[in-house]
Design a protein around this motif. Sequence first.
Motif, PDB file in Angstrom:
ATOM      1  N   GLN A  46      -3.059  16.095 -11.777  1.00  0.00           N
ATOM      2  CA  GLN A  46      -4.005  15.021 -12.249  1.00  0.00           C
ATOM      3  C   GLN A  46      -5.180  14.836 -11.429  1.00  0.00           C
ATOM      4  OE1 GLN A  46      -3.719  14.278 -15.332  1.00  0.00           O
ATOM      5  NE2 GLN A  46      -1.451  14.740 -15.681  1.00  0.00           N
ATOM      6  N   THR A  47      -6.469  14.330 -12.019  1.00  0.00           N
ATOM      7  CA  THR A  47      -7.700  14.508 -11.311  1.00  0.00           C
ATOM      8  C   THR A  47      -7.547  13.344 -10.393  1.00  0.00           C
ATOM      9  OG1 THR A  47      -8.839  13.033 -13.051  1.00  0.00           O
ATOM     10  CG2 THR A  47      -8.679  15.640 -13.288  1.00  0.00           C
ATOM     11  N   PRO A  48      -8.390  13.275  -9.139  1.00  0.00           N
ATOM     12  CA  PRO A  48      -8.455  12.246  -8.190  1.00  0.00           C
ATOM     13  C   PRO A  48      -9.078  11.202  -8.940  1.00  0.00           C
ATOM     14  CG  PRO A  48      -9.233  14.374  -7.302  1.00  0.00           C
ATOM     15  CD  PRO A  48      -9.137  14.656  -8.614  1.00  0.00           C
ATOM     16  N   GLU A  49      -9.900  11.224  -9.794  1.00  0.00           N
ATOM     17  CA  GLU A  49     -10.642  10.152 -10.413  1.00  0.00           C
ATOM     18  C   GLU A  49      -9.593   9.445 -11.395  1.00  0.00           C
ATOM     19  OE1 GLU A  49     -13.433  13.256  -9.466  1.00  0.00           O
ATOM     20  OE2 GLU A  49     -11.667  13.212 -10.665  1.00  0.00           O
ATOM     21  N   ALA A  50      -8.728   9.960 -12.107  1.00  0.00           N
ATOM     22  CA  ALA A  50      -7.410   9.326 -12.705  1.00  0.00           C
ATOM     23  C   ALA A  50      -6.766   8.813 -11.890  1.00  0.00           C
ATOM     24  CB  ALA A  50      -6.816  10.502 -13.629  1.00  0.00           C
ATOM     25  N   ALA A  51      -6.254   8.986 -10.737  1.00  0.00           N
ATOM     26  CA  ALA A  51      -5.603   8.429  -9.986  1.00  0.00           C
ATOM     27  C   ALA A  51      -5.831   7.509  -9.231  1.00  0.00           C
ATOM     28  CB  ALA A  51      -5.003   9.689  -8.691  1.00  0.00           C
ATOM     29  N   ASP A  52      -7.412   7.450  -8.731  1.00  0.00           N
ATOM     30  CA  ASP A  52      -7.919   6.356  -8.289  1.00  0.00           C
ATOM     31  C   ASP A  52      -8.177   4.995  -9.440  1.00  0.00           C
ATOM     32  OD1 ASP A  52      -8.145   7.682  -5.716  1.00  0.00           O
ATOM     33  OD2 ASP A  52     -10.562   8.369  -6.184  1.00  0.00           O
ATOM     34  N   ARG A  53      -8.395   5.529 -10.367  1.00  0.00           N
ATOM     35  CA  ARG A  53      -8.341   4.455 -11.615  1.00  0.00           C
ATOM     36  C   ARG A  53      -7.056   3.689 -11.640  1.00  0.00           C
ATOM     37  NH1 ARG A  53      -9.166   0.227 -13.908  1.00  0.00           N
ATOM     38  NH2 ARG A  53      -9.615   0.210 -15.957  1.00  0.00           N
ATOM     39  N   LEU A  54      -5.914   4.572 -11.848  1.00  0.00           N
ATOM     40  CA  LEU A  54      -4.673   3.652 -11.793  1.00  0.00           C
ATOM     41  C   LEU A  54      -4.225   3.052 -10.550  1.00  0.00           C
ATOM     42  CD1 LEU A  54      -2.682   6.851 -13.839  1.00  0.00           C
ATOM     43  CD2 LEU A  54      -3.711   4.394 -14.930  1.00  0.00           C
ATOM     44  N   ARG A  55      -4.740   3.633  -9.325  1.00  0.00           N
ATOM     45  CA  ARG A  55      -4.495   2.847  -8.126  1.00  0.00           C
ATOM     46  C   ARG A  55      -5.296   1.469  -8.159  1.00  0.00           C
ATOM     47  NH1 ARG A  55      -3.136   4.050  -2.853  1.00  0.00           N
ATOM     48  NH2 ARG A  55      -2.918   6.282  -3.435  1.00  0.00           N
ATOM     49  N   ALA A  56      -6.257   1.444  -8.658  1.00  0.00           N
ATOM     50  CA  ALA A  56      -7.094   0.244  -8.785  1.00  0.00           C
ATOM     51  C   ALA A  56      -6.333  -0.854  -9.690  1.00  0.00           C
ATOM     52  CB  ALA A  56      -8.564   0.351  -9.274  1.00  0.00           C
ATOM     53  N   LYS A  79       4.991  -8.102 -10.465  1.00  0.00           N
ATOM     54  CA  LYS A  79       4.840  -7.102 -11.513  1.00  0.00           C
ATOM     55  C   LYS A  79       4.875  -5.592 -10.748  1.00  0.00           C
ATOM     56  CE  LYS A  79       1.561  -6.061 -15.240  1.00  0.00           C
ATOM     57  NZ  LYS A  79       0.451  -6.384 -15.949  1.00  0.00           N
ATOM     58  N   LEU A  80       4.464  -5.550  -9.319  1.00  0.00           N
ATOM     59  CA  LEU A  80       4.472  -4.379  -8.556  1.00  0.00           C
ATOM     60  C   LEU A  80       5.994  -4.223  -8.377  1.00  0.00           C
ATOM     61  CD1 LEU A  80       3.093  -1.930  -7.338  1.00  0.00           C
ATOM     62  CD2 LEU A  80       3.089  -3.216  -5.260  1.00  0.00           C
ATOM     63  N   ALA A  81       6.951  -4.998  -8.186  1.00  0.00           N
ATOM     64  CA  ALA A  81       8.416  -4.685  -7.920  1.00  0.00           C
ATOM     65  C   ALA A  81       8.871  -4.257  -9.435  1.00  0.00           C
ATOM     66  CB  ALA A  81       8.855  -6.062  -7.592  1.00  0.00           C
ATOM     67  N   ALA A  82       8.313  -4.501 -10.520  1.00  0.00           N
ATOM     68  CA  ALA A  82       8.838  -4.313 -11.799  1.00  0.00           C
ATOM     69  C   ALA A  82       8.516  -2.932 -11.993  1.00  0.00           C
ATOM     70  CB  ALA A  82       8.524  -5.117 -12.776  1.00  0.00           C
ATOM     71  N   LEU A  83       7.348  -2.486 -11.712  1.00  0.00           N
ATOM     72  CA  LEU A  83       6.816  -1.353 -11.744  1.00  0.00           C
ATOM     73  C   LEU A  83       7.562  -0.185 -10.959  1.00  0.00           C
ATOM     74  CD1 LEU A  83       4.529   0.693 -13.110  1.00  0.00           C
ATOM     75  CD2 LEU A  83       3.283   0.290 -11.036  1.00  0.00           C
ATOM     76  N   VAL A 127      -2.980  -0.751 -10.520  1.00  0.00           N
ATOM     77  CA  VAL A 127      -1.817  -1.305  -9.869  1.00  0.00           C
ATOM     78  C   VAL A 127      -2.035  -2.293  -8.673  1.00  0.00           C
ATOM     79  CG1 VAL A 127       0.354  -0.518  -8.718  1.00  0.00           C
ATOM     80  CG2 VAL A 127      -0.679   0.777 -10.718  1.00  0.00           C
ATOM     81  N   GLU A 128      -2.960  -1.984  -7.692  1.00  0.00           N
ATOM     82  CA  GLU A 128      -3.576  -2.866  -7.160  1.00  0.00           C
ATOM     83  C   GLU A 128      -3.624  -4.211  -7.447  1.00  0.00           C
ATOM     84  OE1 GLU A 128      -6.557  -0.915  -4.835  1.00  0.00           O
ATOM     85  OE2 GLU A 128      -5.385   0.187  -3.574  1.00  0.00           O
ATOM     86  N   GLY A 129      -4.371  -4.425  -8.621  1.00  0.00           N
ATOM     87  CA  GLY A 129      -4.165  -5.946  -8.919  1.00  0.00           C
ATOM     88  C   GLY A 129      -3.084  -6.320  -9.538  1.00  0.00           C
ATOM     89  N   ALA A 132       0.747  -1.281   0.221  1.00  0.00           N
ATOM     90  CA  ALA A 132      -0.113  -0.081  -0.113  1.00  0.00           C
ATOM     91  C   ALA A 132       0.933   1.430   0.061  1.00  0.00           C
ATOM     92  CB  ALA A 132      -0.916  -0.028   1.312  1.00  0.00           C
ATOM     93  N   ASP A 133       1.857   1.268   0.750  1.00  0.00           N
ATOM     94  CA  ASP A 133       2.846   2.500   0.976  1.00  0.00           C
ATOM     95  C   ASP A 133       3.472   2.841  -0.462  1.00  0.00           C
ATOM     96  OD1 ASP A 133       2.239   2.978   3.529  1.00  0.00           O
ATOM     97  OD2 ASP A 133       3.907   1.960   4.253  1.00  0.00           O
ATOM     98  N   VAL A 134       4.187   1.606  -0.970  1.00  0.00           N
ATOM     99  CA  VAL A 134       4.708   1.719  -2.334  1.00  0.00           C
ATOM    100  C   VAL A 134       3.749   2.192  -3.402  1.00  0.00           C
ATOM    101  CG1 VAL A 134       5.570   0.147  -4.399  1.00  0.00           C
ATOM    102  CG2 VAL A 134       6.274  -0.080  -1.935  1.00  0.00           C
ATOM    103  N   ILE A 135       2.487   1.793  -3.510  1.00  0.00           N
ATOM    104  CA  ILE A 135       1.492   2.335  -4.663  1.00  0.00           C
ATOM    105  C   ILE A 135       1.317   3.707  -4.382  1.00  0.00           C
ATOM    106  CG2 ILE A 135      -0.944   1.956  -5.315  1.00  0.00           C
ATOM    107  CD1 ILE A 135      -0.599  -1.036  -4.905  1.00  0.00           C
ATOM    108  N   THR A 136       1.165   4.183  -3.106  1.00  0.00           N
ATOM    109  CA  THR A 136       0.818   5.615  -2.823  1.00  0.00           C
ATOM    110  C   THR A 136       2.075   6.336  -3.249  1.00  0.00           C
ATOM    111  OG1 THR A 136      -0.742   5.208  -0.868  1.00  0.00           O
ATOM    112  CG2 THR A 136       0.286   7.180  -0.954  1.00  0.00           C
ATOM    113  N   LYS A 137       3.342   5.895  -3.095  1.00  0.00           N
ATOM    114  CA  LYS A 137       4.483   6.467  -3.180  1.00  0.00           C
ATOM    115  C   LYS A 137       4.831   6.575  -4.797  1.00  0.00           C
ATOM    116  CE  LYS A 137       8.338   4.463  -3.499  1.00  0.00           C
ATOM    117  NZ  LYS A 137       9.349   3.588  -2.944  1.00  0.00           N
ATOM    118  N   LEU A 138       4.339   5.454  -5.772  1.00  0.00           N
ATOM    119  CA  LEU A 138       4.376   5.460  -6.998  1.00  0.00           C
ATOM    120  C   LEU A 138       3.529   6.603  -7.757  1.00  0.00           C
ATOM    121  CD1 LEU A 138       4.941   1.817  -7.871  1.00  0.00           C
ATOM    122  CD2 LEU A 138       6.641   3.571  -7.493  1.00  0.00           C
TER     123      LEU A 138
END
Length: 291
Positions: free
Chosen positions: A199-209, A218-222, A211-213, A140-146
């Motif tokens: 960027q808009t919160p909507e765009a960030a939330d969509r990309l968060r979803a 794959k997250l380490a690679a990203l 990456v969470e998958g 969760a922390d990594v995704i927020t940072k990215l």
Amino acid sequence: MLLIGASRMFGSAMRCMPLAQYAMQRGAGYRPLRALGTTRTVHDTSADDINKNRAPAIRRFWRNVSVGEKDGALVVLLDARAVKTPGGTPMRISARQPALAWLVAGEWESQKEFLGAHSLPLTSLVSRAIDGLSDASVRADVITKLLKYFHTDSVCLHDNHPRVLAELQERHYAPIAAWARSTYGIDIKTTTDMFVLRQTPEAADRLRAVVEGFSDLKLAALERAVMTAKSFLIALALVEQHISVEDAACAAQVEATAQTQLWGELENAHDLDNAAMRQILGASACAALNA
């Protein structure tokens, strides 16, 4: 002996080590310098100081490298002993990724008398996934940072001048932004003013979803690709197999390329940067395949 041609790409970037070593030497110590009647400090050190602080070298202790199976997963074997992560966990690679397992094996086979940690980029990524990103809070922390990189992404910043920079940005940035818009159905804003880029919160939330998958690997690679390219969108397009390693490197180096075309190339330094960039992005792309 294991002969894997692809692994030799990764080893070539080890030529960057003398430059990194020089940087360490310039930042390790201080000594006073008198100039014009005043005293100021400058960085300095000795070879003895560097050697004293350097981690002990690990001598190659294995003769043969192979890939085996254990509990439905692939393992890299050094003389029949499975490679472990720095945290001591057995390194297991998904059976869906046999090419990755053989590339990791190639990294270990290519080692000379002493182990070169920076020549094991794929091993490092697999270890990061197992030791770090298997923890939900770390993920969760990594995704927020990215995602912070997305809000100030270089792909969304376009200059009007100099002309060579503007043309390179249009050539390399615009297709990536267009791909992200169409693939994820989001609005991606571009601007010429870096101070208003957000960027808009909507765009960030969509990309968060999205990456969470991702799997841990794959997250380490990203993560590694974002840290290298300094761009969330370039890294995402790479691990999603939309662009090649070369395309990602060219997009990440747009500003450096523009400066080179305007002022010329700094001998050796740019070659080292290019090799290191492609080594890391190449490892990220390989790790993300079927991850």
